[in-house]
Scaffold this motif. Structure first.
Motif, PDB file in Angstrom:
ATOM      1  N   ASN A  64       0.854  -1.179   0.000  1.00 18.68           N
ATOM      2  CA  ASN A  64       0.000   0.000   0.000  1.00 18.68           C
ATOM      3  C   ASN A  64       0.895   1.235   0.000  1.00 18.68           C
ATOM      4  O   ASN A  64       1.657   1.462   0.936  1.00 18.68           O
ATOM      5  N   LEU A  65       0.792   1.991  -1.067  1.00 17.57           N
ATOM      6  CA  LEU A  65       1.621   3.180  -1.203  1.00 17.57           C
ATOM      7  C   LEU A  65       0.834   4.411  -0.810  1.00 17.57           C
ATOM      8  O   LEU A  65      -0.356   4.509  -1.080  1.00 17.57           O
ATOM      9  N   LYS A  66       1.515   5.333  -0.180  1.00 18.14           N
ATOM     10  CA  LYS A  66       0.885   6.598   0.175  1.00 18.14           C
ATOM     11  C   LYS A  66       0.985   7.534  -1.014  1.00 18.14           C
ATOM     12  O   LYS A  66       1.927   7.475  -1.795  1.00 18.14           O
ATOM     13  N   GLY A  67       0.010   8.417  -1.118  1.00 19.37           N
ATOM     14  CA  GLY A  67       0.050   9.412  -2.181  1.00 19.37           C
ATOM     15  C   GLY A  67       1.086  10.477  -1.877  1.00 19.37           C
ATOM     16  O   GLY A  67       1.631  10.570  -0.774  1.00 19.37           O
ATOM     17  N   LEU A  68       1.383  11.284  -2.862  1.00 18.02           N
ATOM     18  CA  LEU A  68       2.326  12.386  -2.671  1.00 18.02           C
ATOM     19  C   LEU A  68       1.678  13.484  -1.839  1.00 18.02           C
ATOM     20  O   LEU A  68       0.465  13.678  -1.885  1.00 18.02           O
ATOM     21  N   LEU A  76       5.871  17.963  -9.061  1.00 15.62           N
ATOM     22  CA  LEU A  76       5.807  17.051 -10.192  1.00 15.62           C
ATOM     23  C   LEU A  76       4.965  17.646 -11.316  1.00 15.62           C
ATOM     24  O   LEU A  76       5.368  17.638 -12.481  1.00 15.62           O
ATOM     25  N   PHE A  77       3.813  18.197 -10.965  1.00 19.17           N
ATOM     26  CA  PHE A  77       2.942  18.820 -11.962  1.00 19.17           C
ATOM     27  C   PHE A  77       3.640  19.992 -12.634  1.00 19.17           C
ATOM     28  O   PHE A  77       3.595  20.145 -13.859  1.00 19.17           O
ATOM     29  N   ALA A  80       6.190  18.840 -15.147  1.00 22.60           N
ATOM     30  CA  ALA A  80       5.573  18.250 -16.332  1.00 22.60           C
ATOM     31  C   ALA A  80       4.860  19.297 -17.181  1.00 22.60           C
ATOM     32  O   ALA A  80       4.931  19.267 -18.410  1.00 22.60           O
ATOM     33  N   ALA A  81       4.160  20.228 -16.526  1.00 24.14           N
ATOM     34  CA  ALA A  81       3.357  21.204 -17.256  1.00 24.14           C
ATOM     35  C   ALA A  81       4.188  22.352 -17.827  1.00 24.14           C
ATOM     36  O   ALA A  81       3.944  22.796 -18.944  1.00 24.14           O
ATOM     37  N   PHE A  82       5.144  22.829 -17.063  1.00 22.08           N
ATOM     38  CA  PHE A  82       5.868  24.035 -17.456  1.00 22.08           C
ATOM     39  C   PHE A  82       7.309  23.781 -17.881  1.00 22.08           C
ATOM     40  O   PHE A  82       7.882  24.546 -18.644  1.00 22.08           O
ATOM     41  N   GLY A  83       7.914  22.746 -17.354  1.00 27.81           N
ATOM     42  CA  GLY A  83       9.305  22.445 -17.676  1.00 27.81           C
ATOM     43  C   GLY A  83      10.200  23.628 -17.360  1.00 27.81           C
ATOM     44  O   GLY A  83       9.977  24.381 -16.414  1.00 27.81           O
ATOM     45  N   ILE A  97      -4.315  27.787 -11.740  1.00 28.91           N
ATOM     46  CA  ILE A  97      -5.090  26.665 -12.284  1.00 28.91           C
ATOM     47  C   ILE A  97      -4.403  25.339 -11.966  1.00 28.91           C
ATOM     48  O   ILE A  97      -5.044  24.373 -11.536  1.00 28.91           O
ATOM     49  N   GLY A  98      -3.093  25.294 -12.137  1.00 22.49           N
ATOM     50  CA  GLY A  98      -2.324  24.073 -11.851  1.00 22.49           C
ATOM     51  C   GLY A  98      -2.437  23.663 -10.403  1.00 22.49           C
ATOM     52  O   GLY A  98      -2.618  22.487 -10.094  1.00 22.49           O
ATOM     53  N   ARG A  99      -2.344  24.609  -9.502  1.00 20.36           N
ATOM     54  CA  ARG A  99      -2.472  24.270  -8.069  1.00 20.36           C
ATOM     55  C   ARG A  99      -3.869  23.748  -7.756  1.00 20.36           C
ATOM     56  O   ARG A  99      -4.020  22.850  -6.919  1.00 20.36           O
TER      57      ARG A  99
END
Length: 103
Positions: A64-68, A76-77, A80-83, A97-99
């Protein structure tokens, strides 16, 4: 180059089934029998959010893994989204919006 994965009967194989949802044991067994036709070197890694699916797939080795955390999710977002492209640009609306998406 081989025509199919089974053209190399003794090679190592890893099959990842991500976000599997199957709560029918008989269906799972049929799939495994088909996939494991060459048992030596074959491994199946399953991820799921369903506890029922997890127990059907493997009763003894369930992790069972915990979420981030929200902050780690945002990092991480953001990558991935902005680099590297947005350093210095006015992206305050996009960040807002991303948050919201990450929450």
């Amino acid at each position: 180059m081989p025509q199919s994965i089974n053209d190399r009967p003794h090679s190592l194989k890893l099959l990842v089934l991500d976000d599997l949802w199957n709560e029918d044991y008989d269906q799972w067994r049929k799939l495994v029998e088909h996939l494991m036709s060459d048992v030596r070197g074959t491994r199946i890694l399953v991820t799921t959010r369903s506890e029922e699916t997890a127990t059907i797939v493997e009763r003894e080795r369930i992790y069972n893994l915990k979420g981030l955390s929200e902050e780690d999710s945002w990092c991480l977002f953001e990558m991935a989204a902005f680099g590297q492209r947005y350093g210095g640009q006015d992206t305050s609306k996009l960040v807002e919006i991303g948050r919201d998406i990450v929450k």
